[in-house]
Write a protein that holds these residues in place. Structure first.
Motif, PDB file in Angstrom:
ATOM      1  N   THR A   1       3.619   7.969  -2.142  1.00 49.98           N
ATOM      2  CA  THR A   1       3.855   7.680  -3.558  1.00 49.98           C
ATOM      3  C   THR A   1       3.190   6.377  -3.966  1.00 49.98           C
ATOM      4  O   THR A   1       2.567   6.278  -5.025  1.00 49.98           O
ATOM      5  N   ALA A   2       3.320   5.368  -3.114  1.00 55.83           N
ATOM      6  CA  ALA A   2       2.688   4.078  -3.396  1.00 55.83           C
ATOM      7  C   ALA A   2       1.176   4.235  -3.506  1.00 55.83           C
ATOM      8  O   ALA A   2       0.537   3.664  -4.399  1.00 55.83           O
ATOM      9  N   ALA A   3       0.589   5.028  -2.609  1.00 57.20           N
ATOM     10  CA  ALA A   3      -0.854   5.244  -2.635  1.00 57.20           C
ATOM     11  C   ALA A   3      -1.277   5.920  -3.936  1.00 57.20           C
ATOM     12  O   ALA A   3      -2.324   5.595  -4.507  1.00 57.20           O
ATOM     13  N   ASP A   4      -0.469   6.853  -4.413  1.00 57.42           N
ATOM     14  CA  ASP A   4      -0.793   7.558  -5.656  1.00 57.42           C
ATOM     15  C   ASP A   4      -0.767   6.619  -6.859  1.00 57.42           C
ATOM     16  O   ASP A   4      -1.459   6.855  -7.862  1.00 57.42           O
ATOM     17  N   LEU A   5       0.039   5.579  -6.796  1.00 55.75           N
ATOM     18  CA  LEU A   5       0.182   4.656  -7.909  1.00 55.75           C
ATOM     19  C   LEU A   5      -0.918   3.605  -7.945  1.00 55.75           C
ATOM     20  O   LEU A   5      -1.120   2.942  -8.948  1.00 55.75           O
ATOM     21  N   LEU A   6      -1.612   3.460  -6.833  1.00 56.05           N
ATOM     22  CA  LEU A   6      -2.702   2.502  -6.756  1.00 56.05           C
ATOM     23  C   LEU A   6      -4.025   3.167  -7.102  1.00 56.05           C
ATOM     24  O   LEU A   6      -4.187   4.373  -6.950  1.00 56.05           O
TER      25      LEU A   6
END
Length: 330
Positions: free
Chosen positions: A119-124
């Motif tokens: 999820t964090a990767a998708d937000l970056l």
């Protein structure tokens, strides 16, 4: 000189709404702290019903700290005044550009860590940059998330992370400005005595301590910018009230606890909100309670050299930003 003014768009809500707002991330924190194999038997995290939490959960010493991380992250995401202002000041102390603040939950140590990391990767974005306190060009954050998670599992041994951010595996959040896409590794500790610094970390979020300064300041020993969150009558006190509601609710097998367990009328009201929804999945309950939670979005104006730059509520995005200092030595 730059003058920044903030206007809270909504009045301070009642105690019930304030507690409800913080109960939501606490429930999410407990859900993600469940062991993956246990969750799989219950149909996956999206299918775990609220009434199943007390039966699947094994209380541990670190539960409060995990939920405090989620609550701090959610408060930044919601633009809660008492937290968002402190985070903005910490970033300003680090000379981070940008008028908006955001938070990305990293959570490498949680049982549902891979989902959180994805999820964090998708937000970056591919241009999202992580700023450290050392000289040199900022690194691209997205490409190092997997290495940071692997380093956590090995407690930093044989880390593939660049030397300038070697301690990034300790990060709980990335705080920053979504508009400028600069971030900084942030550690969140409910017990300030357990706070640790490292090369990949720039900000330490802790509760304010009674009798001690709550100013944003540099901790020379840990090489961190300390960001104490306000206690009395504010965020940290509300967090503990919400924690009391959730733990009493779970101890009562997902029913409204006896009055002696929750003597405050506001706390019992929130417990009834939960009991009425015990047959629904936890994540659906969290979403449903959003409409009952306290809205605390801010409108920001910055005046510099006679020009007004508007930030505002719409710039406080749901996630997940991280703030970091400029890549120069303090």
């Amino acid at each position: 000189m730059e003058i920044r003014t903030e206007q809270q768009l909504n009045p301070v809500a009642d105690e019930v709404s304030a507690i409800t707002a913080v109960v939501r991330p606490i429930l999410v924190g407990i859900l993600y702290s469940l062991k993956s194999d246990v969750v799989a038997e219950a149909g996956g995290r999206k299918g775990v019903k609220l009434k199943m939490l007390p039966r699947l959960r094994r209380p541990g010493d670190g539960d409060t700290g995990i939920c405090f991380e989620y609550a701090a992250h959610d408060a930044v995401r919601r633009g809660e005044a008492s937290v968002a202002e402190r985070v903005y000041d910490a970033l300003a102390f680090c000379k981070v550009p940008g008028e908006d603040v955001g938070s990305i939950l990293f959570g490498a140590e949680k049982a549902g860590s891979q989902q959180l990391i994805d999820t964090a990767a998708d937000l970056l974005t591919d241009d999202s940059s992580l700023l450290s306190g050392s000289r040199g060009r900022p690194v691209k954050l997205k490409k190092h998330l997997t290495a940071a998670a692997a380093a956590f599992r090995r407690k930093g041994i044989v880390s593939a992370l660049p030397q300038s951010i070697s301690g990034l595996w300790r990060a709980d959040l990335f705080l920053g400005s979504p508009s400028t896409d600069y971030w900084v590794g942030t550690t969140v500790k409910i017990n300030p005595a357990t706070l640790q610094g490292d090369r990949g970390l720039r900000i330490g979020v802790i509760p304010a301590s009674q009798g001690k300064s709550d100013k944003i300041r540099k901790d020379e020993k840990r090489n961190l910018i300390l960001c104490p969150l306000p206690y009395d009558g504010s965020f940290v006190e509300t967090f503990y009230l919400a924690w009391e509601v959730v733990t009493a609710f779970l101890a009562a097998d997902a029913q409204v606890p006896k009055e002696v367990a929750l003597p405050r009328p506001a706390a019992r009201t929130v417990a009834r909100y939960l009991a009425d929804r015990r047959e629904f999945p936890v994540l659906d309950v969290v979403e449903a309670l959003d409409t009952l939670a306290q809205p605390e979005l801010l409108q920001t104006e910055t005046t510099a050299a006679g020009v007004i730059l508007s930030g505002g509520t719409s710039s406080v995005v749901e996630t997940t930003s991280v703030l970091a200092p400029a890549p120069t030595l303090f």
